[in-house]
Each structure stands twice: as structure tokens, then as C-alpha cells.
Motif scaffolding. Structure first.
Motif, PDB file in Angstrom:
ATOM      1  N   ARG A 106       0.809  -1.228   0.000  1.00 43.52           N
ATOM      2  CA  ARG A 106       0.000   0.000   0.000  1.00 43.52           C
ATOM      3  C   ARG A 106       0.840   1.275   0.000  1.00 43.52           C
ATOM      4  NH1 ARG A 106      -5.417  -0.570   1.314  1.00 43.52           N
ATOM      5  NH2 ARG A 106      -6.063  -2.628   2.054  1.00 43.52           N
ATOM      6  N   TYR A 107       2.126   1.151   0.334  1.00 49.48           N
ATOM      7  CA  TYR A 107       2.928   2.350   0.572  1.00 49.48           C
ATOM      8  C   TYR A 107       4.267   2.274  -0.152  1.00 49.48           C
ATOM      9  CZ  TYR A 107      -0.452   2.551   4.366  1.00 49.48           C
ATOM     10  OH  TYR A 107      -1.619   2.558   5.069  1.00 49.48           O
TER      11      TYR A 107
ATOM     12  N   THR B  93       5.289   9.696   6.493  1.00 49.78           N
ATOM     13  CA  THR B  93       4.959   9.207   7.833  1.00 49.78           C
ATOM     14  C   THR B  93       6.231   8.563   8.339  1.00 49.78           C
ATOM     15  OG1 THR B  93       2.600   8.836   7.432  1.00 49.78           O
ATOM     16  CG2 THR B  93       3.640   7.506   9.156  1.00 49.78           C
TER      17      THR B  93
ATOM     18  N   ARG C  21      -0.194  -4.543  10.026  1.00 51.10           N
ATOM     19  CA  ARG C  21      -1.618  -4.197  10.093  1.00 51.10           C
ATOM     20  C   ARG C  21      -1.844  -2.977  10.971  1.00 51.10           C
ATOM     21  NH1 ARG C  21      -3.185  -8.854  11.319  1.00 51.10           N
ATOM     22  NH2 ARG C  21      -3.474  -8.636  13.577  1.00 51.10           N
TER      23      ARG C  21
ATOM     24  N   ASP D 234      -0.743   0.124   9.078  1.00 51.09           N
ATOM     25  CA  ASP D 234      -1.730   0.440   8.042  1.00 51.09           C
ATOM     26  C   ASP D 234      -2.982   1.062   8.651  1.00 51.09           C
ATOM     27  OD1 ASP D 234      -2.828   0.398   5.376  1.00 51.09           O
ATOM     28  OD2 ASP D 234      -4.017  -1.336   5.995  1.00 51.09           O
ATOM     29  N   GLU D 235      -3.461   0.494   9.756  1.00 47.32           N
ATOM     30  CA  GLU D 235      -4.661   1.033  10.400  1.00 47.32           C
ATOM     31  C   GLU D 235      -4.427   2.448  10.905  1.00 47.32           C
ATOM     32  OE1 GLU D 235      -5.535  -1.822  13.401  1.00 47.32           O
ATOM     33  OE2 GLU D 235      -6.504  -3.242  12.022  1.00 47.32           O
TER      34      GLU D 235
ATOM     35  N   VAL E 156      -2.273   4.695   9.707  1.00 52.78           N
ATOM     36  CA  VAL E 156      -2.188   5.629   8.585  1.00 52.78           C
ATOM     37  C   VAL E 156      -3.560   5.863   7.964  1.00 52.78           C
ATOM     38  CG1 VAL E 156      -1.229   5.997   6.276  1.00 52.78           C
ATOM     39  CG2 VAL E 156       0.220   5.054   8.091  1.00 52.78           C
ATOM     40  N   ARG E 157      -4.311   4.794   7.753  1.00 55.25           N
ATOM     41  CA  ARG E 157      -5.590   4.920   7.058  1.00 55.25           C
ATOM     42  C   ARG E 157      -6.675   5.576   7.909  1.00 55.25           C
ATOM     43  NH1 ARG E 157      -6.983  -0.663   4.180  1.00 55.25           N
ATOM     44  NH2 ARG E 157      -8.415   0.695   3.024  1.00 55.25           N
ATOM     45  N   SER E 158      -6.520   5.552   9.222  1.00 55.17           N
ATOM     46  CA  SER E 158      -7.556   6.108  10.100  1.00 55.17           C
ATOM     47  C   SER E 158      -7.248   7.523  10.570  1.00 55.17           C
ATOM     48  CB  SER E 158      -7.751   5.207  11.321  1.00 55.17           C
ATOM     49  OG  SER E 158      -6.572   5.179  12.124  1.00 55.17           O
ATOM     50  N   THR E 159      -6.121   8.080  10.127  1.00 54.26           N
ATOM     51  CA  THR E 159      -5.757   9.442  10.542  1.00 54.26           C
ATOM     52  C   THR E 159      -5.503  10.308   9.322  1.00 54.26           C
ATOM     53  OG1 THR E 159      -3.423   8.765  10.723  1.00 54.26           O
ATOM     54  CG2 THR E 159      -4.744   8.725  12.745  1.00 54.26           C
ATOM     55  N   ARG E 160      -5.768  11.574   9.488  1.00 58.11           N
ATOM     56  CA  ARG E 160      -5.478  12.526   8.415  1.00 58.11           C
ATOM     57  C   ARG E 160      -4.048  13.025   8.576  1.00 58.11           C
ATOM     58  NH1 ARG E 160     -10.090  16.995   7.891  1.00 58.11           N
ATOM     59  NH2 ARG E 160      -8.810  17.398   6.032  1.00 58.11           N
TER      60      ARG E 160
END
Length: 319
Positions: free
Chosen positions: A56-57, A99, A278, A281-282, A284-288
Motif C-alpha cells: 500500500r505504501y 509518515t 496491520r 496500516d490502520e 495511517v488509514r484512520s488518521t489525516r
């Protein structure tokens, strides 16, 4: 750009910055994760998670100066120097924002990078990080002593080193939670056979540790994390930096998320790579991603000047 092959599964690329060789691995596509390894390690510490994260990154895993295939010059090995080096490497590679994920000493570099270059930092993720409490392994403190270099020169002679590494692996084989990290310790021990690496490590440690423990913490600047998403991952059986330091995050940065992994030591990304990937990923995907605002940064700094003294980092037990 010159390239070479490393024993790792990924191609190691080389670039010269300020006259010094910098080695790094760059894999995948998408938002950039900058992975910073710990003391005496190199990018290969991230091998178990690189491919998972690269789904994903864009994963950028450098060898810090004085480590791995990067140069080991007489140079600035302070946290600020490392942060500057990461900024310059990103600039050379055409990467604007990241990040930043830091393990152990690399966590200290990650915190310093996010402090010096908030405009280039989207999130901060610390893994069994330094800078969150005073305690540290006596082995790390010993590096600051005057006799360290001579003693390590003897301990890394071929016969002695081989016996020492075999002993560490035998202790690891006992299966005790107290010896969980000894395979990684043996690998770090092997790197100390290089006198240039020993010199670099000594300078690194002396910048952040004295005989009483860690001397650099984020306590006085933790309020700045209000402007940036932050997470902490720790192994419950960490014998290098106590897991109780994770509890300090609640006092220093209440908005941060903290995850303590069972059956994991100082290298949770190696003990549980799938769960670790995981969790990253969670997060990064759940924060702006943080958006730098000079006005907001100024307000935070001014507020910090008038705030109460930062909390003392103590040995608080985790829940």
C-alpha cells in the motif's frame, strides 16, 4: 545512481550526500513510510514487514550514517544531525512528505525529525522508542564508559566473538521471555568488529545516554504532538527499554494511540510482522496527515511557554 546488492531480499541503492555514502532500500508505491532503524542495526531489521507495507505504501528504509552500508565517518551523530541527514536524503530522492516510523534510537531520530521538519512530517509512529523515559539497558549505558572501545576491540576478536555469539544464541534457545531479543543482539555484536562502526556507535550513544540512563526526552516538546497524529507500538517483554515507558505517552501526548504486543520483545516488528504491518496500516488509514501551519505552530509554541512544567517521566506500570 550507483546500486549494489545486499544480503537482504531487497536491492540496496547508494547515493552520496555531503560527500558521504548513504544506503537505502526503496520499495512499493503510494504514501511514503520512512522507516528508521535502531542502534547498531540497519535497514534489514525491517525485512519482515517491508513487503507487507509495500503493498500500500512507498517504503523507504535507509541505513543511518554510521550503520550498515552507509558511510561511517567522523561526523555529527547527534539526533539533530540525523534528522538533517534524513531531510537531505528525502530531498535528493524527490520526496516531500512522509509518515516517519522509528524503532528504538530511530524513534528518537523520528521525534527529532518531526520537531525540526513538521512541514515534511505527516504522522509519527514510535516503536519501542527511546526518549520516553530515563531507563535503558545497562549494556547501552556501558558504551558511554571510557574503556568501551578497548574492551569491545577484545570482545570482537574472531575467536572471542564467535564464542560470544554462540552463547547468545544458546540463551535465546531457552525460550525465556528475558532472552527473546538475543538473536538480534548477536547480530549487532557482529557489526562491532568494524572499528569505524564502534566509533560511530559510541558517538551516537554519548549524545543521548549517560551512566544514569537516557538524557534526551520528548517531555518538554510533547505538546507539539497536538498538531500531528502519533502512535506507539511496544513489545511487552522488552528488555532493552522498559515497556512501562509506553505508559508515559498517556501523560506526554494524551491524543496518541498506544499498542502493547504480547509475546514480543524490543523488536515487535520482527516478533509479529503481520500484526505490526496491520497496525501501521490502520494508523495511517484512520488518521489525516498533519498539515503544517506556521500560525498553529506559533500558537502551540507560545502556549507551551506559558504552560505548566512538563510531566516527569517515571516508571509507571502499564495497564
Amino acid at each position: 545512481m550507483p546500486r549494489t546488492q545486499h544480503a537482504s531480499r531487497h536491492e540496496v541503492q547508494l547515493v552520496t550526500v555531503h560527500g558521504h555514502r548513504r544506503a537505502y532500500v526503496k520499495v512499493g508505491s503510494g504514501p511514503v513510510l520512512l522507516l528508521l532503524h535502531g542502534l547498531g542495526c540497519d535497514h534489514t531489521t525491517w525485512e519482515p514487514v517491508i513487503d507487507r507495507l509495500a503493498e500500500r505504501y512507498t517504503v523507504l528504509a535507509p541505513d543511518l550514517l554510521g550503520h550498515g552500508q552507509s558511510a561511517k565517518p567522523r561526523a555529527d551523530y547527534s539526533l539533530g544531525g540525523y534528522a538533517n541527514g534524513m531531510r537531505d536524503l528525502l530531498t535528493v530522492l524527490g520526496i516531500d512528505k512522509v509518515t516517519v516510523v522509528g524503532h528504538s534510537f530511530g524513534g528518537g531520530v523520528a521525534m527529532q525529525f518531526s520537531y525540526q521538519f513538521p512541514e515534511r512530517t505527516e504522522r509519527l509512529l514510535l516503536v519501542s522508542s527511546g526518549g520516553l523515559g530515563p531507563e535503558v539497558s545497562p549494556v547501552i549505558r556501558a558504551i558511554t564508559t571510557p574503556g568501551y572501545h578497548h574492551a569491545m576491540g577484545v570482545l570482537t576478536m574472531p575467536g572471542v566473538r564467535h564464542v560470544g555469539k554462540a552463547g547468545l544464541h544458546l540463551l535465546k534457545a531457552t525460550g525465556s521471555r528475558h532472552t527473546r531479543d538475543l538473536a538480534e543482539v548477536a547480530a549487532i555484536y557482529e557489526t562491532f568488529k568494524d572499528p569505524h562502526a564502534r566509533h560511530a556507535i559510541r558517538h551516537v550513544v554519548r549524545a543521548v545516554v549517560d551512566w544514569r540512563g537516557q538524557i534526551v526526552t520528548m517531555a518538554d516538546r510533547a505538546y507539539l504532538t497536538d498538531a500531528m497524529p502519533m502512535a506507539v507500538i511496544w513489545g511487552r517483554d522488552d528488555q532493552v527499554i522498559p515497556v512501562r515507558h509506553a505508559a508515559n505517552v498517556a501523560a506526554l501526548a494524551p491524543k496518541s494511540r498506544v499498542e502493547v504486543l504480547d509475546e514480543a520483545g524490543h523488536f515487535p516488528h520482527k516478533d509479529h510482522p503481520e500484526r505490526f504491518a496491520r497496525s501501521v496500516d490502520e494508523f495511517v488509514r484512520s488518521t489525516r496527515p498533519a498539515t503544517y501551519s506556521r500560525a498553529k505552530w506559533r500558537a502551540l509554541l507560545r502556549g507551551g511557554l506559558d504552560a505548566a512544567p512538563p510531566p516527569t517521566l517515571t516508571s509507571v506500570e502499564t495497564a
